[in-house]
Design an enzyme around this catalytic site. Structure first.
Site, short mmCIF file in Angstrom:
data_model
loop_
_atom_site.label_atom_id
_atom_site.label_comp_id
_atom_site.label_asym_id
_atom_site.label_seq_id
_atom_site.Cartn_x
_atom_site.Cartn_y
_atom_site.Cartn_z
N GLY A 27 8.47 -1.04 -6.11
CA GLY A 27 8.40 -2.31 -5.40
C GLY A 27 7.17 -3.12 -5.74
O GLY A 27 6.47 -2.86 -6.72
N HIS A 33 8.36 -6.20 -14.14
CA HIS A 33 9.56 -5.55 -13.61
C HIS A 33 10.81 -6.39 -13.91
O HIS A 33 11.85 -5.85 -14.29
CB HIS A 33 9.45 -5.36 -12.10
CG HIS A 33 8.39 -4.40 -11.67
ND1 HIS A 33 7.27 -4.80 -10.98
CD2 HIS A 33 8.28 -3.06 -11.81
CE1 HIS A 33 6.51 -3.75 -10.71
NE2 HIS A 33 7.10 -2.68 -11.21
N VAL A 175 4.26 -6.15 -20.42
CA VAL A 175 4.18 -7.59 -20.17
C VAL A 175 2.77 -7.91 -19.69
O VAL A 175 2.23 -7.23 -18.80
CB VAL A 175 5.23 -8.04 -19.13
CG1 VAL A 175 5.09 -9.52 -18.83
CG2 VAL A 175 6.64 -7.72 -19.64
N ARG A 186 -0.93 -3.18 -8.80
CA ARG A 186 -2.27 -2.98 -8.23
C ARG A 186 -3.23 -4.11 -8.60
O ARG A 186 -4.35 -4.14 -8.08
CB ARG A 186 -2.83 -1.62 -8.67
CG ARG A 186 -2.12 -0.44 -8.00
CD ARG A 186 -2.78 0.89 -8.37
NE ARG A 186 -2.28 1.99 -7.57
CZ ARG A 186 -1.26 2.78 -7.91
NH1 ARG A 186 -0.62 2.55 -9.04
NH2 ARG A 186 -0.89 3.78 -7.13
#
Length: 286
Positions: A27, A33, A175, A186
């Site tokens: 998440g 992502h 990326v 983070r």
């Protein structure tokens, strides 16, 4: 897009799907992502299904790590997935994924004990175990992981191959932000000044890459490059755990025969900048 929380509902939804692309995440999704979901879509096509799992896995966190502080942003994550054309978000709670104490686990080989594994004992056992559980729940034909977590990619790719899982593994390039910083969940913990400094990690790896490609190397020369990079980061306020040149295949140190005998290398780094611990790597072809 469908949001599913239970294993039974997930299996019912995917039972008749012949081609499933899967992106496991914890998440707090970012552009990296989303790039993985696009790669999954490209492999399964519009007739296939793209599934993103969102689960913060306690088993891969050590007792003093940031499990409780790890950002949970499910509402925003679902909106990003919806905009990216994801079909299913699977977001189980801890009891759903671990309804009883997890006594069986996937035990990776020696690679789990070096680099990240030396700093975070048991981490890769927790990663491999939860990914195997998710694979069994989703039954994907394709799974996509980002190379920012390079050692994780090696562990999981080897697991799929050695256990003969019918899954095509796609390992996607990291990326980066425009200034070179590898995107990470983070990064949000960085202060404004730390965020300005953070791209130095990638610049440090790029400098090592340039020197490796400049000419023949030996073990002593590479060790000197690694030590100098660590010292340079320390002088700027970083706390490096490691900066090291390894073989891509097994993440062991390169071999030498009048120079570097291994031509496919990777430079791996992990360093703390303030509170956040940042990972990065660069592949090198000689």
């Amino acid at each position: 897009m469908e949001l599913i929380h239970s294993v039974s509902d997930l299996r019912a939804r995917l039972k008749a799907e012949p081609d499933i692309g899967f992106v496991p995440t914890m998440g707090n999704l970012h552009a990296g992502h989303i790039d993985l979901t696009r790669l999954a879509r490209g492999r399964v096509g519009q007739s296939g299904v793209v599934v993103v799992s969102i689960f913060v896995n306690r088993l891969q966190f050590g007792p003093s790590e940031d499990f409780d502080q790890y950002p949970r942003t499910l509402k925003d994550d679902c909106e990003k997935c919806r905009q990216a054309g994801v079909d299913v978000v699977f977001a189980p709670d801890e009891h759903e994924l671990y309804p009883e104490p997890q006594q069986y686990s996937i035990e990776p080989p020696e690679i789990q004990h070096i680099l990240e594994g030396a700093v975070r004992p048991g981490h890769f056992r927790g990663v491999a175990t939860v990914v195997m559980k998710l694979f069994n729940m989703v039954q994907p034909s394709v799974a996509v992981f980002g190379k920012k977590d390079y050692q994780q990619c090696r562990v999981l790719d080897n697991m799929v191959r050695q256990l003969n899982l019918p899954i095509q593994m796609i390992l996607a390039d990291t990326v980066r932000a425009k200034d070179g910083l590898a995107l990470s969940s983070r990064n949000g913990f960085l202060s404004a000044s730390e965020r300005l400094e953070a791209p130095q990690l990638q610049r440090t790896l790029s400098a090592i890459k340039s020197q490796l490609q400049a000419g023949p190397q030996n073990a002593g020369a590479i060790a000197k490059l690694e030590a100098q990079a660590i010292a340079d980061l320390q002088s700027r306020g970083w706390q490096p755990d490691y900066i090291t040149v390894r073989r891509r295949l097994d993440l062991l140190p390169p071999t030498f025969s009048g120079g570097v005998a291994d031509k496919s290398l990777v430079i791996l780094a992990a360093a703390r900048l303030g509170m956040p611990r940042l990972l990065d790597n660069l592949e090198v072809s000689l």
